[in-house]
Design an enzyme around this catalytic site. Structure first.
Site, PDB file in Angstrom:
ATOM      1  N   ARG A  16       0.840  -1.194   0.000  1.00 48.89           N
ATOM      2  CA  ARG A  16       0.000   0.000   0.000  1.00 48.89           C
ATOM      3  C   ARG A  16       0.878   1.247   0.000  1.00 48.89           C
ATOM      4  NH1 ARG A  16      -3.103  -0.192   5.688  1.00 48.89           N
ATOM      5  NH2 ARG A  16      -3.218  -2.411   5.214  1.00 48.89           N
ATOM      6  N   GLY A  17       0.246   2.355  -0.370  1.00 48.28           N
ATOM      7  CA  GLY A  17       0.992   3.603  -0.496  1.00 48.28           C
ATOM      8  C   GLY A  17       1.449   3.759  -1.930  1.00 48.28           C
ATOM      9  N   ALA A  18       1.205   4.936  -2.505  1.00 48.35           N
ATOM     10  CA  ALA A  18       1.467   5.133  -3.928  1.00 48.35           C
ATOM     11  C   ALA A  18       2.916   4.871  -4.315  1.00 48.35           C
ATOM     12  CB  ALA A  18       1.062   6.554  -4.333  1.00 48.35           C
ATOM     13  N   GLY A  19       3.852   5.320  -3.486  1.00 49.14           N
ATOM     14  CA  GLY A  19       5.262   5.104  -3.790  1.00 49.14           C
ATOM     15  C   GLY A  19       5.641   3.634  -3.761  1.00 49.14           C
ATOM     16  N   ARG A  59      -5.195  -1.232  -9.112  1.00 44.37           N
ATOM     17  CA  ARG A  59      -5.617  -0.061  -8.325  1.00 44.37           C
ATOM     18  C   ARG A  59      -5.854   1.084  -9.293  1.00 44.37           C
ATOM     19  NH1 ARG A  59      -4.360   0.049  -2.886  1.00 44.37           N
ATOM     20  NH2 ARG A  59      -5.944   1.671  -2.861  1.00 44.37           N
ATOM     21  N   CYS A 125      -3.752   9.696   6.970  1.00 42.83           N
ATOM     22  CA  CYS A 125      -3.311   8.481   6.278  1.00 42.83           C
ATOM     23  C   CYS A 125      -1.832   8.212   6.543  1.00 42.83           C
ATOM     24  CB  CYS A 125      -3.621   8.525   4.779  1.00 42.83           C
ATOM     25  SG  CYS A 125      -3.708   6.852   4.055  1.00 42.83           S
ATOM     26  N   ASP A 194      -2.297  10.530  -3.757  1.00 44.42           N
ATOM     27  CA  ASP A 194      -2.239   9.395  -4.668  1.00 44.42           C
ATOM     28  C   ASP A 194      -2.255   9.843  -6.114  1.00 44.42           C
ATOM     29  OD1 ASP A 194      -2.647   6.548  -3.205  1.00 44.42           O
ATOM     30  OD2 ASP A 194      -3.555   8.149  -2.043  1.00 44.42           O
ATOM     31  N   ASN A 204      -6.623  11.921  -2.825  1.00 43.75           N
ATOM     32  CA  ASN A 204      -5.933  11.273  -1.711  1.00 43.75           C
ATOM     33  C   ASN A 204      -6.940  10.457  -0.900  1.00 43.75           C
ATOM     34  OD1 ASN A 204      -3.410  10.901  -0.276  1.00 43.75           O
ATOM     35  ND2 ASN A 204      -4.289  12.089   1.384  1.00 43.75           N
ATOM     36  N   LYS A 205      -6.462   9.825   0.133  1.00 38.55           N
ATOM     37  CA  LYS A 205      -7.276   8.968   0.980  1.00 38.55           C
ATOM     38  C   LYS A 205      -8.582   9.659   1.373  1.00 38.55           C
ATOM     39  CE  LYS A 205      -6.467   5.578   1.977  1.00 38.55           C
ATOM     40  NZ  LYS A 205      -6.907   4.337   1.284  1.00 38.55           N
ATOM     41  N   LYS A 230       3.395  11.122  -9.168  1.00 34.58           N
ATOM     42  CA  LYS A 230       1.995  11.046  -8.760  1.00 34.58           C
ATOM     43  C   LYS A 230       1.119  12.064  -9.504  1.00 34.58           C
ATOM     44  CE  LYS A 230       3.060   9.220  -4.182  1.00 34.58           C
ATOM     45  NZ  LYS A 230       3.068   9.481  -2.728  1.00 34.58           N
TER      46      LYS A 230
END
Length: 320
Positions: A16-19, A59, A125, A194, A204-205, A230
Site C-alpha cells: 500500500r501507499g502510492a510510492g 488499483r 493516512c 495518490d 488522496n485517501k 503522482k
C-alpha cells in the site's frame, strides 16, 4: 516474487501507499522480463503488454502505478531483440526505484523548511512523503507535535502513529470525524497524495477533502507532499481519475450486513480536494503552487501530445 503475486498484493493492499505500489510494479516488470525466454521480439512485446495490463488493473486511482509502468514499458521501445529489451527494462526499473527513494528524501528536506519550531501538525493516512517532512523537521531539532487521524476503514493511521512514536515525536491519535474539533489548534496540515491533476486538484485517501475544507475555514495552511510521478498526465486531455470503491466488508461485518437487506454500503477509498484548498505542493523538484501542476507534467514527466498517442496505443494493444 511472481508478477501475479505482486498484482494480488497491490490489489489486496498488502502493498500500500502510492510510492510503494509504483516501486513494486517497476520491480515486478523487471523480474518478469528477466524470466522470459522469448526468441522473437514480437512475442516478448506482447507478453510485456499483458503483464503491464495485469498490474494496471489492480488499483485504478493511484497514478503512480501507470506512471511507473509507462516509464518501464517505453524504455525498450527501440530494442530489436529480447535481450536488448531486458537490459533496457532492468536499467529503467532500477533507475525508477532508486529515484523514488531519493524523491522521498528530497521531499523531506524541502517540506521540513515549511515546518517551524513549535508547530502542531495534523496529518492524514500513512504517506511516506508527508512523514518524511515531519521526521526531517524533528531530526533538525524542531520541537513539533502531530495530530494523526485514525483513517477508517483500514486504519492506516496506526502505521503513522507507530512511526511517529518510534521517532520520539509527541502525537495525538484521533478519529477522523474529530478533525473539525482539533483543526483550530493545528498550525499546519500535511498530507500525501495518490494523484494530482493538471489543475492542481489532489486525489488522496478518503477524508482528505473534509480536512482541507476544515483547514481552509480555519485559515490553517495545507501542504501536500507528493513525488512527481503522482501527477496525472492524462488529465491534460480531460480524463478523470477513477475513484476506487472497495468492498463493503471493510466497513460492515458481512453477518450484520446480511440482516440489513435495505442497506447499501458505500466505500470509496479516495476523494478529490480542490486546488483552491491547497496552499503548496512539495515535490522532489521543489515546492510549487497547485497551478503549476501542468508544468511538472509537461517538463518533468515529459508528457507531450505524442506521448499520449503512444500510451493509448499501448493500452489498446493490451486489449487485443
Amino acid at each position: 516474487m511472481l508478477l501475479n503475486d505482486t498484482a494480488d498484493q497491490i490489489r489486496s493492499m498488502e502493498i500500500r501507499g502510492a510510492g510503494r505500489i509504483a516501486r513494486a510494479a517497476a520491480g515486478a516488470l523487471r523480474d518478469y522480463a528477466a524470466g522470459r525466454e522469448d526468441q522473437e521480439m514480437s512475442a516478448f512485446r506482447r507478453a510485456m503488454r499483458e503483464a503491464a495490463a495485469v498490474l494496471l488493473e489492480t488499483r485504478p486511482t493511484a497514478v503512480s502505478l501507470p506512471n511507473a509502468v509507462q516509464y518501464v514499458m517505453r524504455s525498450f521501445a527501440e530494442a530489436s531483440t529480447p535481450e536488448e529489451a531486458k537490459a533496457a527494462i532492468r536499467s529503467a526499473a532500477d533507475s525508477f526505484i532508486l529515484s523514488s527513494h531519493h524523491a522521498v528524501e528530497w521531499i523531506g528536506e524541502i517540506g521540513a523548511r515549511h515546518i517551524s519550531d513549535g508547530d502542531r501538525i495534523l496529518t492524514h493516512c500513512n504517506s511516506e512523503a508527508a512523514l518524511a517532512c515531519i521526521l526531517t523537521a524533528h531530526r533538525q531539532g524542531k520541537e513539533i507535535e502531530v495530530v494523526a487521524t485514525e483513517v477508517r476503514p483500514r486504519n492506516q493511521g496506526l502505521l503513522t502513529i507507530r512511526t511517529l512514536n518510534d521517532a520520539g515525536i509527541r502525537t495525538e491519535y484521533i478519529v477522523d470525524s474529530a478533525v473539525r474539533t482539533f483543526i483550530n489548534d493545528a498550525d499546519l496540515v500535511i498530507t500525501g497524495s495518490d494523484a494530482i491533476t493538471v489543475n492542481g486538484a489532489v486525489v488522496n485517501k478518503i477524508g482528505t477533502s473534509q480536512i482541507a475544507l476544515a483547514a481552509h475555514e480555519a485559515r490553517t495552511n495545507m501542504i501536500v507532499a507528493a513525488e512527481t510521478y503522482k501527477f496525472a498526465p492524462r488529465t491534460i486531455l480531460g480524463e478523470r481519475i477513477a475513484i476506487e470503491e472497495r468492498g463493503a466488508e471493510e466497513v460492515l461485518d458481512p453477518a450484520i450486513a446480511a440482516g440489513l437487506p435495505n442497506v447499501t454500503v458505500r466505500n470509496p477509498a479516495f476523494d478529490v480536494t480542490p486546488a483552491s484548498y491547497v496552499d503548496l505542493i512539495v515535490t522532489e523538484m521543489g515546492a510549487i503552487p497547485p497551478v503549476m501542476a501542468c508544468i511538472i507534467i509537461r517538463d518533468h514527466l515529459g508528457w507531450g501530445i505524442e506521448e499520449f498517442h503512444k500510451a493509448f496505443e499501448i493500452d489498446s494493444s493490451t486489449q487485443e
